[in-house]
Design an enzyme around this catalytic site. Structure first.
Site, PDB file in Angstrom:
ATOM      1  N   SER A 124      54.237 -12.749   3.082  1.00  0.00           N
ATOM      2  CA  SER A 124      53.200 -11.939   3.750  1.00  0.00           C
ATOM      3  C   SER A 124      51.751 -12.253   3.123  1.00  0.00           C
ATOM      4  O   SER A 124      51.317 -13.064   2.980  1.00  0.00           O
ATOM      5  CB  SER A 124      53.210 -10.192   4.227  1.00  0.00           C
ATOM      6  N   ASP A 148      58.720 -13.710  15.474  1.00  0.00           N
ATOM      7  CA  ASP A 148      57.817 -13.131  13.848  1.00  0.00           C
ATOM      8  C   ASP A 148      56.526 -12.546  14.995  1.00  0.00           C
ATOM      9  O   ASP A 148      55.955 -12.832  15.823  1.00  0.00           O
ATOM     10  CB  ASP A 148      57.312 -13.179  12.733  1.00  0.00           C
ATOM     11  N   HIS A 204      59.801 -10.581  10.374  1.00  0.00           N
ATOM     12  CA  HIS A 204      58.549 -10.673   9.798  1.00  0.00           C
ATOM     13  C   HIS A 204      58.943 -10.416   8.644  1.00  0.00           C
ATOM     14  O   HIS A 204      58.594 -10.398   7.076  1.00  0.00           O
ATOM     15  CB  HIS A 204      56.935  -9.704  10.067  1.00  0.00           C
TER      16      HIS A 204
END
EC number: 3.1.1.-
Length: 346
Positions: free
Chosen positions: A170, A297, A325
């Site tokens: 991320s 996601d 995610h």
């Protein structure tokens, strides 16, 4: 006829014995997973109990949960998928540095740490500043340099000839991009895991604008902002509500991993997210980058990930079907397999 019946009875007993052995094996594997998860959860709870309240937010103290407990590669994490035969002997770079994303900490990698160790590799986890076990108040972290300091210090202290493989999840993608700009000679490969693989001059937050809106609008209107220096001053961080986090990050993760995350997530320093990253073709541009897309996601949609890959082309792209995610929770064996595959690329 009698011999046939006796033969069938022996076969039934043999099949039954085989089934019992399989059931015992499956129960043992499930028990191993349960113990691994309980250790992670116990550490997170203990750290939460030691937390201190900062002005403007509650910062949860949680950290790395790596374990030396051995498991077979055909364990419950795999969802029935086997990792192909792998030998680490031929690899020149065996050290993986795992960098978490916004709000997470080193604790989120506990399954991946275990599986990489089993494969003969050396996983290292870091808590970025104000995250996990790092006790810095996230409200005081204003730059990407400050936020990435634990990673940079680790790389600075590496022996001169040693290289590592970086994995950034991320917004951890911004930190490994920053590290690649600083130390291209120490990084063998950089793996962006559903991550902010930004271009020069881009802010990590901009990657999430499809879900969160523009940075300017978020700074003015978001209900998730934290004002660590008081309401009369600019916001210093943000933290989603639990239900929002579950929907964004963990839509395919198990209830146990969601429970771990809910007591472990910490506020996100806003400054590093809003900083324009400076990257050069001479340093960052020469790094070997790989991207891992997560196809279920809801935080960073597959379309956005595809756009990142088009605009900032990596050397290779890998995809994990059915992953949210947080693939280290929802698809750990698939992620493990991809990490091994990338490690073996000459």
């Amino acid at each position: 006829m009698g011999n046939k019946i006796i033969s069938m009875m022996k076969k039934d007993r043999k099949d039954g014995s085989k089934s019992m052995r399989m059931n015992r094996s499956q129960r043992k594997l499930l028990a191993d997973e349960e113990m691994l998860h309980r250790r992670a959860l116990s550490m997170a709870i203990r750290q939460t109990q030691l937390s201190q309240r900062f002005e403007g937010s509650m910062s949860r103290r949680v950290g790395s949960t790596s374990t030396r407990k051995q498991r077979t590669l055909s364990d419950p994490f795999s969802n029935g998928k086997q990792v192909p035969d792998f030998s680490s002997e031929s690899l020149t770079v065996k050290k993986f540095v795992l960098v978490h994303g916004e709000g997470f900490g080193a604790w989120c990698w506990y399954k991946i740490v275990a599986s990489l160790e089993e494969s003969g590799l050396s996983p290292i986890t870091v808590d970025l500043t104000g995250s996990g076990f790092n006790m810095t108040d996230p409200n005081t972290v204003s730059t990407l340099e400050e936020y990435s300091k634990p990673l940079i210090e680790y790389l600075e202290n590496l022996p001169e000839e040693e290289k590592v493989i970086l994995v950034g999840h991320s917004t951890g993608g911004a930190s490994i991009s920053y590290a690649l700009e600083r130390f291209p000679e120490k990084i063998s490969k950089a793996i962006f895991l559903c991550a902010t693989m930004v271009s020069d001059g881009q802010r990590p937050f901009d990657v999430f604008s499809e879900e969160l809106g523009s940075a300017e609008r978020f700074m003015k209107e978001s209900q998730f902002l934290i004002y660590g220096n008081g309401k009369d001053n600019p916001p210093t961080g943000f933290m989603f509500e639990k239900q929002h986090m579950k929907g964004l990050y963990f839509n395919q993760s198990t209830s146990k991993d969601i429970a771990l995350a809910m007591i472990s997530m910490r506020p996100v320093p806003l400054g590093p997210m809003m900083e324009k990253v400076s990257l050069t073709a001479e340093r960052y541009g020469k790094g070997r980058r790989f991207y891992v897309q997560t196809l279920d996601d809801l935080a960073l949609s597959p379309d956005v990930q595809e756009k990142l890959v088009r605009e900032n082309s990596p050397e290779g792209v890998f995809k994990i079907k059915g992953s949210d995610h947080s693939p280290f929770f929802s698809k750990p064996q698939s992620l493990h397999k991809i990490l091994l595959e990338i490690a073996q690329i000459p």
